[in-house]
Design a protein around this motif. Structure first.
Motif, PDB file in Angstrom:
ATOM      1  N   GLY B  61       0.887  -1.124  -0.080  1.00 38.37           N
ATOM      2  CA  GLY B  61       0.043   0.002  -0.056  1.00 38.37           C
ATOM      3  C   GLY B  61       0.928   1.272   0.138  1.00 38.37           C
ATOM      4  O   GLY B  61       1.845   1.127   0.310  1.00 38.37           O
ATOM      5  N   ILE B  62       0.134   2.390  -0.423  1.00 39.12           N
ATOM      6  CA  ILE B  62       1.045   3.604  -0.541  1.00 39.12           C
ATOM      7  C   ILE B  62      -0.279   4.547   0.208  1.00 39.12           C
ATOM      8  O   ILE B  62      -1.191   4.592  -0.189  1.00 39.12           O
ATOM      9  CB  ILE B  62       1.680   3.897  -1.665  1.00 39.12           C
ATOM     10  CG1 ILE B  62       2.441   3.028  -2.291  1.00 39.12           C
ATOM     11  CG2 ILE B  62       2.283   5.355  -1.566  1.00 39.12           C
ATOM     12  CD1 ILE B  62       2.622   3.305  -3.796  1.00 39.12           C
ATOM     13  N   HIS B  63       0.398   5.687   0.737  1.00 37.33           N
ATOM     14  CA  HIS B  63      -0.452   6.553   1.396  1.00 37.33           C
ATOM     15  C   HIS B  63      -0.245   7.983   0.655  1.00 37.33           C
ATOM     16  O   HIS B  63       0.800   8.512   0.887  1.00 37.33           O
ATOM     17  CB  HIS B  63      -0.446   6.943   2.764  1.00 37.33           C
ATOM     18  CG  HIS B  63      -1.311   7.678   3.303  1.00 37.33           C
ATOM     19  ND1 HIS B  63      -1.401   8.220   4.811  1.00 37.33           N
ATOM     20  CD2 HIS B  63      -2.563   8.304   3.005  1.00 37.33           C
ATOM     21  CE1 HIS B  63      -2.525   9.037   5.002  1.00 37.33           C
ATOM     22  NE2 HIS B  63      -3.105   9.074   4.096  1.00 37.33           N
ATOM     23  N   TYR B  64      -1.221   8.575  -0.142  1.00 41.21           N
ATOM     24  CA  TYR B  64      -0.998  10.068  -0.632  1.00 41.21           C
ATOM     25  C   TYR B  64      -1.941  10.849   0.209  1.00 41.21           C
ATOM     26  O   TYR B  64      -3.086  11.113  -0.450  1.00 41.21           O
ATOM     27  CB  TYR B  64      -1.275   9.842  -2.140  1.00 41.21           C
ATOM     28  CG  TYR B  64      -0.180   9.329  -2.830  1.00 41.21           C
ATOM     29  CD1 TYR B  64       1.119   9.734  -3.118  1.00 41.21           C
ATOM     30  CD2 TYR B  64      -0.613   8.092  -3.452  1.00 41.21           C
ATOM     31  CE1 TYR B  64       1.894   9.077  -3.935  1.00 41.21           C
ATOM     32  CE2 TYR B  64       0.365   7.090  -4.258  1.00 41.21           C
ATOM     33  CZ  TYR B  64       1.744   7.902  -4.279  1.00 41.21           C
ATOM     34  OH  TYR B  64       2.661   7.033  -4.929  1.00 41.21           O
ATOM     35  N   PRO B  65      -1.791  11.357   1.320  1.00 41.51           N
ATOM     36  CA  PRO B  65      -2.687  12.105   1.896  1.00 41.51           C
ATOM     37  C   PRO B  65      -3.333  13.442   1.402  1.00 41.51           C
ATOM     38  O   PRO B  65      -4.468  14.020   1.428  1.00 41.51           O
ATOM     39  CB  PRO B  65      -1.797  12.769   3.337  1.00 41.51           C
ATOM     40  CG  PRO B  65      -0.557  12.629   2.866  1.00 41.51           C
ATOM     41  CD  PRO B  65      -0.517  11.516   2.199  1.00 41.51           C
ATOM     42  N   PHE B 120      -0.645  -1.840   8.391  1.00 37.41           N
ATOM     43  CA  PHE B 120       0.252  -0.492   8.359  1.00 37.41           C
ATOM     44  C   PHE B 120      -0.493   0.651   7.813  1.00 37.41           C
ATOM     45  O   PHE B 120      -0.324   1.821   8.077  1.00 37.41           O
ATOM     46  CB  PHE B 120       1.409  -0.708   7.495  1.00 37.41           C
ATOM     47  CG  PHE B 120       2.562  -1.604   8.374  1.00 37.41           C
ATOM     48  CD1 PHE B 120       3.225  -0.787   9.183  1.00 37.41           C
ATOM     49  CD2 PHE B 120       2.715  -2.560   7.714  1.00 37.41           C
ATOM     50  CE1 PHE B 120       4.122  -1.534  10.108  1.00 37.41           C
ATOM     51  CE2 PHE B 120       3.696  -3.478   8.469  1.00 37.41           C
ATOM     52  CZ  PHE B 120       4.370  -3.117   9.574  1.00 37.41           C
ATOM     53  N   TYR B 121      -1.694   0.477   6.995  1.00 42.51           N
ATOM     54  CA  TYR B 121      -2.577   1.406   6.443  1.00 42.51           C
ATOM     55  C   TYR B 121      -3.960   1.499   6.748  1.00 42.51           C
ATOM     56  O   TYR B 121      -4.554   2.411   6.505  1.00 42.51           O
ATOM     57  CB  TYR B 121      -2.196   1.342   4.960  1.00 42.51           C
ATOM     58  CG  TYR B 121      -0.966   1.709   4.260  1.00 42.51           C
ATOM     59  CD1 TYR B 121      -0.608   2.951   4.272  1.00 42.51           C
ATOM     60  CD2 TYR B 121       0.107   0.802   3.908  1.00 42.51           C
ATOM     61  CE1 TYR B 121       0.658   3.458   3.753  1.00 42.51           C
ATOM     62  CE2 TYR B 121       1.275   1.305   3.574  1.00 42.51           C
ATOM     63  CZ  TYR B 121       1.589   2.334   3.669  1.00 42.51           C
ATOM     64  OH  TYR B 121       2.764   2.898   3.110  1.00 42.51           O
ATOM     65  N   MET B 145       1.926   3.382   9.103  1.00 40.61           N
ATOM     66  CA  MET B 145       2.722   3.809   8.161  1.00 40.61           C
ATOM     67  C   MET B 145       1.963   5.239   7.335  1.00 40.61           C
ATOM     68  O   MET B 145       2.507   5.538   6.471  1.00 40.61           O
ATOM     69  CB  MET B 145       2.882   2.977   6.943  1.00 40.61           C
ATOM     70  CG  MET B 145       3.980   1.617   7.117  1.00 40.61           C
ATOM     71  SD  MET B 145       5.468   2.469   7.254  1.00 40.61           S
ATOM     72  CE  MET B 145       5.627   2.432   5.409  1.00 40.61           C
ATOM     73  N   ARG B 146       0.716   5.365   7.988  1.00 37.86           N
ATOM     74  CA  ARG B 146       0.206   6.693   7.298  1.00 37.86           C
ATOM     75  C   ARG B 146       1.003   7.936   7.637  1.00 37.86           C
ATOM     76  O   ARG B 146       1.902   7.885   8.639  1.00 37.86           O
ATOM     77  CB  ARG B 146      -1.308   6.978   8.083  1.00 37.86           C
ATOM     78  CG  ARG B 146      -2.151   5.750   7.443  1.00 37.86           C
ATOM     79  CD  ARG B 146      -3.562   6.205   7.981  1.00 37.86           C
ATOM     80  NE  ARG B 146      -4.525   5.058   7.682  1.00 37.86           N
ATOM     81  CZ  ARG B 146      -5.665   5.150   7.804  1.00 37.86           C
ATOM     82  NH1 ARG B 146      -6.284   6.297   8.282  1.00 37.86           N
ATOM     83  NH2 ARG B 146      -6.460   4.122   7.388  1.00 37.86           N
ATOM     84  N   LYS B 147       1.038   8.776   6.511  1.00 43.43           N
ATOM     85  CA  LYS B 147       1.930  10.055   6.514  1.00 43.43           C
ATOM     86  C   LYS B 147       1.663  10.970   7.828  1.00 43.43           C
ATOM     87  O   LYS B 147       2.554  11.563   8.244  1.00 43.43           O
ATOM     88  CB  LYS B 147       1.809  10.757   5.351  1.00 43.43           C
ATOM     89  CG  LYS B 147       2.380   9.718   4.083  1.00 43.43           C
ATOM     90  CD  LYS B 147       3.753  10.009   4.034  1.00 43.43           C
ATOM     91  CE  LYS B 147       4.362   9.082   2.870  1.00 43.43           C
ATOM     92  NZ  LYS B 147       5.680   8.776   3.003  1.00 43.43           N
TER      93      LYS B 147
END
Lengths: 408, 166
Positions: B61-65, B120-121, B145-147
């Motif tokens: 996963g990736i976080h783009y807030p 993590f997300y 792992m969230r920004k």
């Protein structure tokens, strides 16, 4: 008889015996059991000595590397990769460097690539040596383990020559190696090439055709190729199940295409096949090391990339540009280009992947490690279902699950 | 050897405008799709007679807030051993509706990878057999792992980012 007075605890109970109930035993294997070779726990449901089902609890040494990496300059992430598969840390280090070099578009000189190959193959030998000799320990042959540890020691001495450290190596730099192979290192590598084969042959004599070892390992913890693929197996464990997938051959990196070696494959995917595949891979790795050290090209050992590679100390004191670059690199003030890279290397346990997203900053925006141990360890309950506890121990050690890599 | 162009065209033909944002960063075919199509896309690639993209290399996963309604992204890396062909599939989901179907029905290895992503997300994989935390402790009440979760203690004043090259 009647005269003898029975002591109270010898008087037979007047009440009826309770009816026998069949029930399963829950057994906690780990987290700190010497036979698990690492910090992970298995909660096994046992029917007598047979394993009915199992569930793993992992994360005991989780250190949040992916989160830490988001705040670190690229060169400081190398030390995090050391601590993943600590049995073969040079592979992790150099795999990480190659990922960043791919992002930066830096071309590495041949000499540095060959030195990297030598170090990675020596690391593979130590990794497999531990796994196979520990498998011997778990079947009752302790001597072999202590004997081959001497050889691992010699490889660690080569590491020391090359990078100064033994276990957490932090080897190589972005753009090449931190120093050239010294004459001592080359001599030690030659000595190792000469002295290792007799030792490995003796380990083979001890185990390969040993009746006890074969009885304990053949058809123990088998996995079919289809299930292995579904479970994401890579590396020796997949090859033992019968597929010749090797990142070194399929997507060659660091000049692996220059070397002549074969990929051993097994048939049954059982513990014995995994042992044999690793055993043969050590021979092949030694062959690669020999070819690389004998054909070591002349030339620089680092790329011409002053923005990323630390200048020589002499230059820093005398040259303004070098001083500026030195300062910027050490302080992590180098902005990486925007990009998205996936790079995989053949680690000790399989495909070790680095998924790196850079947003143009000084640290990665997102870094994900594809850790082979983490992915294939989930197959463990399926592999040891129906086997005895003692066989389950062997299955685990032949999978070579490394706790540091599992938890990252 | 299987080319990116060929697979991209086949996917466009099968899924139409449900697949978009085709890219080739460093030669790796990358595309995006919707939450509704992801499982059928993975299944199409896996069961395709010639492509046989049957190996799930990685799932994360990736976080783009800052991306409105696309705060989270799930990334699949797939590999076809027959053709030595890799493909990357991305799915964006909104924080308000953080659900995505599970891939455990197609790949057994997706199980832990999805648990890790959830851990993590906080991305919820619908239909997952056991969606619990895997690396962090079970009592944890946030997704680290969230920004928005800074790595270091934000109250500390002696650690100025600019001085540390961050």
């Amino acid at each position: 008889m009647a005269d003898i007075e029975l002591l109270p605890h010898n008087v037979p109970s007047k009440t009826e015996l309770p009816e026998l109930v069949e029930e399963l035993t829950t057994l906690n294997l780990g987290p700190t059991h010497p036979a698990t070779h690492g910090v992970f726990q298995n909660i096994l449901k046992m029917d007598g000595e047979k394993i009915v089902s199992g569930e793993q609890t992992i994360g005991y040494i989780h250190r949040a590397f992916e989160k830490i990496a988001e705040r670190r300059p690229f060169y400081q992430i190398t030390t995090l990769t050391d601590r993943m598969n600590y049995c073969s840390s040079p592979i992790n280090n150099l795999g990480w460097h190659m990922t960043v070099e791919k992002l930066l578009g830096v071309e590495i000189p041949k000499r540095a690539q060959y030195i990297r190959v030598i170090m990675m193959e020596l690391a593979r030998i130590t990794d497999h040596l531990i796994c196979n000799s520990i498998l011997g320990v778990d079947t009752g042959a302790f001597t072999g383990f202590l004997y081959v540890m001497q050889k691992r020691e010699e490889v660690y001495e080569i590491y020391e020559e090359v990078c100064g450290a033994r276990l957490t190596t932090n080897m190589g730099r972005l753009g090449g190696m931190e120093r050239d192979l010294s004459s001592t290192a080359i001599r030690k590598i030659h000595e190792f090439i000469k002295s290792f084969p007799p030792v490995l042959r003796e380990l083979e004599k001890l185990l390969n055709r040993n009746r006890i070892f074969m009885d304990r390992t053949i058809n123990v913890g088998p996995i079919s190729l289809e299930r292995a693929l579904s479970y994401g197996f890579t590396g020796p464990n997949l090859r033992a199940a019968g597929l010749d997938y090797d990142v070194r051959v399929m997507n060659p990196y660091s000049s692996y295409e220059d070397f002549d070696f074969i990929i051993p494959v097994g048939q049954n995917g059982d513990t014995y096949d995994r042992y044999m595949v690793r055993n043969e891979e050590m021979w092949q790795s030694l062959k690669i090391v020999e070819q690389a050290v004998n054909n070591l090209p002349e030339g620089p050992y680092y790329a011409d990339a002053p923005e990323y590679y630390l200048p020589p100390k002499q230059e820093v004191y005398q040259n303004m540009e070098a001083l500026i670059y030195h300062f910027k690199i050490v302080m992590g003030e180098i902005d990486a280009p925007i990009g998205e890279v996936y790079h995989a290397v053949e680690g000790g346990n399989g495909e070790l992947g680095f998924y790196l997203i850079s947003d143009g900053g000084r640290a990665p925006y997102r870094l994900h490690f594809r850790r082979p141990s983490f992915i294939y360890y989930q197959a463990y309950p399926e592999m040891c279902k129906g086997s005895t506890l003692s066989d389950a121990i062997l299955t685990m050690s032949s999978l070579n699950v490394i706790a540091g890599e599992l938890d990252a | 050897m299987l080319g990116n162009q060929e697979v991209a065209e086949a996917l466009l033909e099968k899924f139409g405008d449900q697949v978009f944002d085709f890219e080739e960063p460093y030669g790796l075919l990358t595309l995006s799709t919707n939450r509704g199509e992801i499982i059928s896309l993975l299944e199409f690639l896996r069961d395709h007679k010639t492509y046989q993209v049957m190996f799930l290399t990685d799932l994360t996963g990736i976080h783009y807030p800052d991306a409105q309604d696309k705060e989270f992204m799930v990334v699949y890396h797939l590999h076809s051993f027959i053709h030595n062909f890799r493909i990357r599939v991305k799915v964006s989901i909104a924080e308000a509706d953080i659900h995505i179907p599970t891939a455990t029905g197609l790949f057994a290895c997706a199980n832990w990878m999805e648990r890790e992503t959830y851990d993590f997300y906080g991305i919820l994989f619908d239909g997952h057999p056991n969606l619990t935390r895997i690396l962090n402790i079970e009592e944890m009440d946030y997704f680290p792992m969230r920004k928005e979760y800074a790595l270091e203690d934000a109250t500390r004043e002696d650690k100025i980012d600019a001085l540390f090259g961050r």
